[in-house]
Design an enzyme around this catalytic site. Structure first.
Site, PDB file in Angstrom:
ATOM      1  N   MET A 246      32.752  -3.049 -14.873  1.00 55.27           N
ATOM      2  CA  MET A 246      33.233  -1.868 -15.569  1.00 55.27           C
ATOM      3  C   MET A 246      32.703  -1.844 -16.989  1.00 55.27           C
ATOM      4  SD  MET A 246      34.873  -0.215 -13.332  1.00 55.27           S
ATOM      5  CE  MET A 246      35.482   1.040 -14.473  1.00 55.27           C
ATOM      6  N   GLY A 247      32.391  -0.649 -17.478  1.00 55.63           N
ATOM      7  CA  GLY A 247      32.006  -0.478 -18.872  1.00 55.63           C
ATOM      8  C   GLY A 247      30.571  -0.846 -19.181  1.00 55.63           C
ATOM      9  N   GLU A 248      29.734  -1.041 -18.145  1.00 58.21           N
ATOM     10  CA  GLU A 248      28.358  -1.477 -18.373  1.00 58.21           C
ATOM     11  C   GLU A 248      27.324  -0.431 -17.975  1.00 58.21           C
ATOM     12  OE1 GLU A 248      27.237  -6.033 -18.546  1.00 58.21           O
ATOM     13  OE2 GLU A 248      27.473  -5.320 -16.491  1.00 58.21           O
TER      14      GLU A 248
ATOM     15  N   GLU B 214      35.613  11.089 -18.602  1.00 58.68           N
ATOM     16  CA  GLU B 214      36.231  11.801 -19.725  1.00 58.68           C
ATOM     17  C   GLU B 214      36.502  10.846 -20.890  1.00 58.68           C
ATOM     18  OE1 GLU B 214      36.746  13.996 -16.013  1.00 58.68           O
ATOM     19  OE2 GLU B 214      37.218  11.935 -16.580  1.00 58.68           O
TER      20      GLU B 214
ATOM     21  N   PRO C 169      27.980   1.936  -7.571  1.00 56.67           N
ATOM     22  CA  PRO C 169      28.963   2.868  -7.003  1.00 56.67           C
ATOM     23  C   PRO C 169      29.879   3.421  -8.083  1.00 56.67           C
ATOM     24  CG  PRO C 169      28.884   0.797  -5.772  1.00 56.67           C
ATOM     25  CD  PRO C 169      28.129   0.581  -7.043  1.00 56.67           C
ATOM     26  N   ARG C 170      30.317   4.662  -7.901  1.00 61.77           N
ATOM     27  CA  ARG C 170      31.163   5.307  -8.889  1.00 61.77           C
ATOM     28  C   ARG C 170      32.551   4.675  -8.965  1.00 61.77           C
ATOM     29  NH1 ARG C 170      30.971   8.479 -13.450  1.00 61.77           N
ATOM     30  NH2 ARG C 170      32.871   9.710 -13.661  1.00 61.77           N
TER      31      ARG C 170
ATOM     32  N   LEU D 211      23.097  13.190 -19.063  1.00 62.30           N
ATOM     33  CA  LEU D 211      22.622  13.012 -20.431  1.00 62.30           C
ATOM     34  C   LEU D 211      22.577  11.551 -20.862  1.00 62.30           C
ATOM     35  CD1 LEU D 211      24.434  16.019 -22.120  1.00 62.30           C
ATOM     36  CD2 LEU D 211      22.025  15.859 -21.460  1.00 62.30           C
ATOM     37  N   GLU D 212      23.382  10.704 -20.223  1.00 66.55           N
ATOM     38  CA  GLU D 212      23.360   9.287 -20.606  1.00 66.55           C
ATOM     39  C   GLU D 212      21.993   8.654 -20.354  1.00 66.55           C
ATOM     40  OE1 GLU D 212      28.068   8.075 -20.171  1.00 66.55           O
ATOM     41  OE2 GLU D 212      26.773   7.901 -18.417  1.00 66.55           O
TER      42      GLU D 212
ATOM     43  N   ASN E 241      27.201  12.668 -15.272  1.00 65.37           N
ATOM     44  CA  ASN E 241      26.558  12.889 -16.570  1.00 65.37           C
ATOM     45  C   ASN E 241      25.070  12.543 -16.538  1.00 65.37           C
ATOM     46  OD1 ASN E 241      25.883  13.116 -19.253  1.00 65.37           O
ATOM     47  ND2 ASN E 241      27.593  11.915 -20.011  1.00 65.37           N
TER      48      ASN E 241
END
Length: 429
Positions: free
Chosen positions: A310-312, A60, A269-270, A338-339, A336
């Site tokens: 994280m963030g990559e 989100e 992994p999520r 769409l990424e 997602n």
């Protein structure tokens, strides 16, 4: 169940909430920090009178980022406070915006905690991403005359049936929302059936289609593949995987290695608390495995790179030729799609996509998405795309075409937010 009973049960359940927090802290130590914020105690300094955006976690937060950037540009005098519920979401918000936004955890949905939080930030407008519905927070906003927007809202038939079982709680809550900006007409009708005011529901589309890719990210990915000497290596990514999927993906990768001995898998992994166990799983299965966080250089012998940073995720997608999106081989509802499509990647997923029914239907219909049921089909799908560059290119073009055809949702959402902010200004609130 009405809101009074809900609140009573929430209070009675606080010991269980605390135990769950301790359990999460045992798995991910970051949950042990800033606990006071979850009860509106020890909040950081917050400038009042701006816009409050709630994005529950990482997904989100990423979806909200373009909207937040536009709000900052269009309303530079208003402070923006972004809340979330998870440490990973918090890290993502801080990585995206630093000190350009105010940030804290959203307090639990208790009337006194919600009131204390709102009395501190006194927002002119509240924007909640997707379908994170908290009856007491919404009611406390309504009492103060603060318009609440449900942005990029989605509501599956399954979720709607769940909400309908608690109609005495959900109907008044939905009626207090000023704007429900939904992704599809079917979801709009579900919200109306549950008690939302007809005039408050607008179909704006999904802002996830309004994803723009920084060309520098693609250049950086190309440079890293060159550094690895992997320009010609078959490279695929399995992203946002959940427990129970990694074994299937590794089985598929083993099959691919039999046909493509130089194949490289990026496995992401999520949830961060699973990073270590997934690395161990890969190594026990006999794969030469590196962790992205160690920054070790991938060489010709590396078979699996675990994305434990994280963030990559967008960057890791950009490195790959083909993308599999997880949370879909197990009944989690998917993530997602769409990424990777926006990055021009052929996209594969499992069959469990109930969180993205409309998006997956469009991608599938355009020929941009291939669904697989198991390891054999996954290996077959990835292998065929490596062997048939023309087919891979058709999937890339189709995915980019779907994104282009659906863009504009962000502008429609921002118009609705601007209207509500203008109404608040005219009323002197």
């Amino acid at each position: 169940m009405n809101r009074t009973l809900y609140t009573l049960l929430f209070h009675l359940g606080l010991p269980l909430v605390f135990l769950r927090l301790l359990w999460r802290a045992w798995r991910a130590p970051a949950y042990a920090r800033r606990i006071g914020e979850r009860f509106a105690v020890g909040l950081p300094p917050l400038r009042p009178g701006g816009i409050w955006v709630h994005a529950v976690s990482v997904g989100e937060s990423i979806a909200a980022a373009p909207m937040i950037r536009e709000l900052m540009a269009r309303h530079p005098g208003l402070p923006i406070t972004v809340t979330c519920m998870t440490p990973t979401g918090s890290e993502r918000i801080q990585a995206l915006f630093g000190d350009r936004v105010q940030h804290c955890y959203l307090p639990y949905d208790l009337p006194w905690a919600a009131a204390r939080f709102l009395d501190r930030i006194r927002p002119k407008l509240a924007v909640v991403m997707e379908t994170e519905l908290w009856p007491n927070h919404i009611h406390q906003c309504a009492r103060r005359g603060i318009p609440v927007v449900l942005a990029n809202a989605r509501l599956s038939e399954r979720s709607a049936r769940g909400y309908a079982r608690f109609a005495r709680l959900t109907a008044p809550m939905l009626a207090e929302l000023s704007l429900i900006a939904v992704q599809t007409a079917a979801e709009a009708e579900r919200f109306r059936r549950l008690g939302a005011r007809r005039e408050s529901v607008e179909v704006t589309g999904s802002i996830k289609f309004d994803l723009s890719i920084d060309p520098a990210l693609l250049a950086r990915a190309t440079a890293l593949r060159t550094q690895w000497g992997a320009q010609a290596r078959p490279l695929w990514i399995a992203a946002s995987t959940h427990a129970g999927e990694d074994e299937i993906i590794l089985d598929a990768h083993r099959q691919l290695l039999a046909q493509h001995p130089q194949a490289l898998l990026i496995l992401v992994p999520r949830h961060p608390e699973r990073f270590g166990s997934v690395v161990e799983l890969c190594r026990k299965a006999g794969f030469a495995t590196l962790r992205r966080s160690t920054d070790e250089a991938v060489d010709a012998g590396t078979q699996v790179l675990v994305g434990d940073t994280m963030g990559e995720l967008l960057f890791l997608y950009a490195l790959a030729d083909i993308a599999f999106v997880g949370g879909s081989l197990v009944p989690n509802g998917g993530h997602n799609l769409l990424e990777p499509a926006a990055l021009g990647k052929p996209v594969l997923s499992g069959p469990h996509l109930f969180n993205f029914l409309e998006i997956s239907a469009q991608l599938r219909g355009a020929g941009a998405l291939r669904e697989v049921q198991d390891a054999d089909q996954l290996a077959q799908g990835v292998g065929e795309l490596w062997r048939d560059p023309a087919a891979a290119q058709r999937m890339r073009d189709a995915g980019l075409g779907v994104l282009k055809a659906n863009q504009g949702a962000l502008e429609r959402l921002l118009a609705g937010l601007g209207h509500l902010l203008g109404a608040v200004g005219r009323s002197g609130a």
